[in-house]
Scaffold this motif. Structure first.
Motif, short mmCIF file in Angstrom:
data_model
loop_
_atom_site.label_atom_id
_atom_site.label_comp_id
_atom_site.label_asym_id
_atom_site.label_seq_id
_atom_site.Cartn_x
_atom_site.Cartn_y
_atom_site.Cartn_z
N ARG A 1 -8.55 -12.71 47.23
CA ARG A 1 -7.28 -12.73 46.50
C ARG A 1 -6.63 -11.36 46.63
NH1 ARG A 1 -3.40 -15.93 45.22
NH2 ARG A 1 -4.37 -17.32 43.67
N GLY A 2 -5.29 -11.34 46.79
CA GLY A 2 -4.57 -10.08 46.90
C GLY A 2 -4.75 -9.20 45.68
N ALA A 3 -4.74 -7.90 45.90
CA ALA A 3 -5.08 -6.95 44.85
C ALA A 3 -4.07 -6.90 43.71
CB ALA A 3 -5.24 -5.56 45.45
N THR A 4 -2.86 -7.42 43.91
CA THR A 4 -1.87 -7.37 42.84
C THR A 4 -1.91 -8.59 41.93
OG1 THR A 4 -0.18 -8.40 44.25
CG2 THR A 4 -0.31 -5.98 44.26
N PHE A 5 -2.71 -9.59 42.26
CA PHE A 5 -2.84 -10.78 41.41
C PHE A 5 -3.80 -10.46 40.27
CE2 PHE A 5 -1.07 -12.37 45.25
CZ PHE A 5 -0.33 -13.49 44.89
N VAL A 6 -3.57 -11.07 39.11
CA VAL A 6 -4.24 -10.61 37.89
C VAL A 6 -5.76 -10.66 37.98
CG1 VAL A 6 -4.11 -12.89 36.75
CG2 VAL A 6 -4.26 -10.80 35.37
N THR A 7 -6.32 -11.72 38.56
CA THR A 7 -7.79 -11.81 38.60
C THR A 7 -8.39 -10.70 39.45
OG1 THR A 7 -7.57 -13.41 40.41
CG2 THR A 7 -7.89 -14.29 38.18
N ARG A 8 -7.80 -10.48 40.63
CA ARG A 8 -8.33 -9.45 41.52
C ARG A 8 -8.03 -8.06 40.98
NH1 ARG A 8 -8.98 -8.22 46.98
NH2 ARG A 8 -10.65 -6.65 46.94
N LYS A 9 -6.90 -7.91 40.32
CA LYS A 9 -6.58 -6.64 39.68
C LYS A 9 -7.67 -6.28 38.68
CE LYS A 9 -3.12 -4.68 36.52
NZ LYS A 9 -1.82 -4.92 35.84
N VAL A 10 -8.15 -7.28 37.95
CA VAL A 10 -9.20 -7.05 36.95
C VAL A 10 -10.52 -6.70 37.63
CG1 VAL A 10 -10.63 -8.16 35.18
CG2 VAL A 10 -8.15 -8.51 35.19
N THR A 11 -10.95 -7.48 38.61
CA THR A 11 -12.28 -7.24 39.20
C THR A 11 -12.32 -5.95 40.01
OG1 THR A 11 -11.79 -8.66 41.13
CG2 THR A 11 -12.82 -9.69 39.21
N ARG A 12 -11.21 -5.58 40.66
CA ARG A 12 -11.16 -4.29 41.36
C ARG A 12 -11.23 -3.15 40.36
NH1 ARG A 12 -7.05 -2.56 44.09
NH2 ARG A 12 -8.11 -1.58 45.86
N ALA A 13 -10.54 -3.31 39.23
CA ALA A 13 -10.57 -2.26 38.21
C ALA A 13 -11.98 -2.09 37.65
CB ALA A 13 -9.58 -2.59 37.10
N VAL A 14 -12.68 -3.18 37.44
CA VAL A 14 -14.06 -3.10 36.95
C VAL A 14 -14.91 -2.28 37.90
CG1 VAL A 14 -16.15 -4.45 36.55
CG2 VAL A 14 -13.98 -5.22 35.58
N ALA B 1 -15.54 -10.22 33.13
CA ALA B 1 -15.63 -9.30 34.26
C ALA B 1 -16.25 -7.97 33.85
CB ALA B 1 -14.24 -9.08 34.85
N PHE B 2 -15.77 -7.40 32.78
CA PHE B 2 -16.33 -6.13 32.32
C PHE B 2 -17.77 -6.31 31.85
CE2 PHE B 2 -12.00 -4.75 32.49
CZ PHE B 2 -12.05 -3.37 32.63
N GLY B 3 -18.03 -7.42 31.16
CA GLY B 3 -19.38 -7.68 30.67
C GLY B 3 -20.39 -7.81 31.80
N HIS B 4 -19.98 -8.42 32.91
CA HIS B 4 -20.89 -8.58 34.06
C HIS B 4 -21.29 -7.23 34.64
CE1 HIS B 4 -22.88 -10.53 37.36
NE2 HIS B 4 -22.09 -9.95 38.26
N ALA B 5 -20.43 -6.23 34.48
CA ALA B 5 -20.74 -4.89 34.97
C ALA B 5 -21.33 -4.00 33.88
CB ALA B 5 -19.48 -4.24 35.53
N GLY B 6 -21.61 -4.59 32.71
CA GLY B 6 -22.20 -3.82 31.62
C GLY B 6 -21.23 -2.90 30.92
N LEU B 7 -19.94 -3.26 30.92
CA LEU B 7 -18.92 -2.41 30.30
C LEU B 7 -18.26 -3.12 29.13
CD1 LEU B 7 -17.16 -1.20 33.59
CD2 LEU B 7 -18.81 0.10 32.22
N ASP B 8 -17.82 -2.34 28.15
CA ASP B 8 -17.08 -2.86 27.00
C ASP B 8 -15.59 -2.83 27.35
OD1 ASP B 8 -15.83 -3.46 24.63
OD2 ASP B 8 -16.80 -1.89 23.45
N TRP B 9 -14.99 -3.99 27.56
CA TRP B 9 -13.61 -4.05 28.05
C TRP B 9 -12.62 -3.39 27.12
CZ3 TRP B 9 -9.43 -6.61 25.80
CH2 TRP B 9 -9.73 -7.42 24.70
N GLU B 10 -12.88 -3.42 25.82
CA GLU B 10 -11.93 -2.88 24.85
C GLU B 10 -11.77 -1.36 24.96
OE1 GLU B 10 -11.65 -5.65 21.06
OE2 GLU B 10 -13.71 -4.94 21.34
#
Length: 337
Positions: free
Chosen positions: A189-202, A263-272
């Motif tokens: 998925r392109g990096a500007t789409f919301v799902t990929r934007k989230v997983t790349r940021a994670v 997405a954040f939880g899968h990487a062990g991060l607190d999204w908030e």
């Protein structure tokens, strides 16, 4: 002799997966690509063989959905058994900034392609990539009989293409189908789409390369599936005895907030700790909930999704973590398109 197919939008997420699928089924595959100042074929690298090899079955042709003459010429030269129209300006938020352009390349271009098929006199089947965004404000669950109420220039353009496809089917007896696909994602998925934007940021936040992720509406509800499964559904629509329109979806609902949390939880991060709101990512008119009913596709085509949102999120996060690791170690140089 094996079958042949022409794919517009072959360099995109769906186009690249579809090309792989068709090649695995013995097709000769032709793709329409735009001339660009930068390379935009990364998603095809794994399957694009030596252009001089005698067994080559993937061919790329320069062209554009805004150029009807080129479409006619390519269709006459290739004479494909199947045409898959996946090309479009497909970013919903961007369609508010470029409504006329979106209307042309996403809506009118479909008519241009249909007329090119008609004018070229080729006997081919046509798949039109329609979208759940056509439903817009209509309440879920949405199926093939749900009233359309688009809430963006993108949705309006897709609705034009949908009715153009039905009109050519009814007027000229062309085998033309609409695949009304709900959101389907993947590591491509392109990096500007919301799902990929989230997983790349994670991946970047976990690696210490990014501090914050700025998001728009976290309350929007979507039905997210896995793109490779959805392109299989596209192909099945084209093998049916009679041309009909089908919804492809998972029938499950998650908010954007759910996707972010997973997405954040899968990487062990607190999204908030990392996610903040930015008004710039809000749409002028929001689509509150899209949840598809794929009963007809299951009944007629034997198609049913296997990957649902929680597993999809894991696939995408793991892929982006690996991609970032490969880039940082020098094993990969990639430009997202």
């Amino acid at each position: 002799m094996g079958r042949s197919a022409l794919i517009t939008g072959i360099t995109g997420q769906d186009g690249s997966y579809l090309a792989e699928l068709l090649l695995s089924k013995g097709y000769e595959v032709h793709g329409l690509i735009r001339r660009s100042s930068t390379f935009n074929t990364e998603r095809l690298d794994a399957i694009y063989q030596d252009p001089h090899a005698s067994d080559r079955r993937l061919f790329l042709h320069y062209g554009d959905l805004t150029d009807g003459v080129t479409l006619i010429n390519v269709l006459r030269d290739v004479n494909p058994d199947e045409v898959y129209n996946l090309g479009a300006q497909s970013h919903v938020r961007v369609s508010f900034d470029q409504p006329v352009f979106t209307g042309d390349v996403t809506g009118v271009a479909a008519m241009r392609l249909l007329e090119a098929v008609h004018a070229a006199g080729v006997r081919t089947k046509i798949y039109q990539a329609s979208s759940s965004e056509m439903f817009g404000a209509s309440p879920p669950p949405q199926d093939e009989n749900t009233t359309f109420h688009p809430r963006s220039p993108y949705g309006v353009a897709k609705l034009y293409a949908y009715w153009a496809t039905r009109n050519y089917r009814e007027a000229y007896g062309i085998y033309a189908v609409n695949g009304i696909l709900f959101n389907h994602e993947s590591p491509r998925r392109g990096a500007t789409f919301v799902t990929r934007k989230v997983t790349r940021a994670v991946a970047r936040i976990q690696a210490g390369l990014q501090d914050k992720l700025y998001m728009g509406n976290l309350d929007a509800v979507r039905d997210w599936g896995y793109a490779p499964e959805f392109v299989e559904g596209m192909w099945r629509m084209m093998q049916a005895p009679e041309p009909q329109d089908y919804v492809l979806a998972t029938g499950t609902a998650h908010t954007v907030r759910d996707f972010v949390q997973l997405a954040f939880g899968h990487a062990g991060l607190d999204w908030e700790k990392y996610v903040e709101h930015d008004q710039r990512y809000e749409r002028p008119t929001e689509v509150d909930a899209l949840i598809g009913d794929y009963s007809k596709a299951k009944r007629d085509l034997g198609w049913e999704p296997q990957v649902h949102t929680p597993d999809l999120v894991k696939i995408m996060v793991d892929a982006d973590i690996k991609l970032l690791d490969d880039e940082r170690s020098g094993r990969l140089v990639r430009v997202d398109v």
